[in-house]
Scaffold this motif. Sequence first.
Motif, short mmCIF file in Angstrom:
data_model
loop_
_atom_site.label_atom_id
_atom_site.label_comp_id
_atom_site.label_asym_id
_atom_site.label_seq_id
_atom_site.Cartn_x
_atom_site.Cartn_y
_atom_site.Cartn_z
N SER A 2 -6.13 -14.62 -3.47
CA SER A 2 -6.95 -15.51 -2.53
C SER A 2 -8.42 -15.49 -2.87
O SER A 2 -9.16 -16.48 -2.05
CB SER A 2 -6.67 -14.40 -0.89
N GLY A 125 -3.26 -24.57 7.61
CA GLY A 125 -2.58 -23.82 6.34
C GLY A 125 -1.75 -24.64 5.75
O GLY A 125 -1.41 -24.65 4.65
N ALA A 129 -1.50 -26.30 2.33
CA ALA A 129 -0.34 -25.93 1.43
C ALA A 129 0.57 -27.37 0.94
O ALA A 129 1.04 -27.46 -0.31
CB ALA A 129 0.72 -25.00 1.97
N LEU A 142 -4.51 -21.23 -0.61
CA LEU A 142 -4.75 -20.79 0.65
C LEU A 142 -6.16 -21.03 1.15
O LEU A 142 -7.01 -21.26 0.64
CB LEU A 142 -4.63 -19.18 0.36
N TYR A 144 -8.34 -19.24 2.59
CA TYR A 144 -9.11 -18.29 2.33
C TYR A 144 -9.92 -18.40 1.01
O TYR A 144 -11.10 -18.09 0.68
CB TYR A 144 -8.85 -16.63 2.25
N GLN A 145 -9.19 -19.21 0.24
CA GLN A 145 -9.69 -19.53 -1.12
C GLN A 145 -10.85 -20.66 -1.26
O GLN A 145 -11.61 -20.36 -2.04
CB GLN A 145 -8.40 -20.01 -2.16
#
Length: 178
Positions: A2, A125, A129, A142, A144-145
């Motif tokens: 992450s 999200g 993706a 993701l 949070y990345q």
Amino acid sequence: FSRLPVPWEVVCGLAMLMLCEGQWAEAVAVLMSVVFYLPPLELARLLVRSLVPPLAAAGPGHVRWTLVMNEQEDEFSKPSKTGVFDESLILDLEKHQFLAPVLAKLVAGRPALAPLFDFPQSNLGKVLATSGILLGLKPAPLLYQLRHSGPSIDFADQSRDLTGIKRRGRWRSDSSLR
């Protein structure tokens, strides 16, 4: 995984795919996450009033868009995870000024207390993706990345030093910069 950064070119590619799919607000959310180093929860809590437009008449320190995090407006306000209210992040780098008219469009004519983004965080999200898969990224990025991509990008192109990155990311310890 992450915390692995997503290169700026890939972030822009993800945003462009979202734009092609008519997911304008999601594209802006992805770009803001990187530029302002925003964790997903803080992005989800933003209100229209969190974005403060430039006020050139107020002087040279007020000519850029500002994002005010964790506003302390009433008894329902929530501080950051470090217990801080009213943190200001300025859209300060020249390379990010393309976002200024986008931010103006995002808030134009909207109530101050409305959520800045009116889609569920889980949807963002999924959109991220899906866009990652369409770009051939394995695994898909993701949310949070994105928070950790901004600092890596800024450090790599020497836009900010480690002290500036730590301040913008609102990290209290050096170990949080990893």
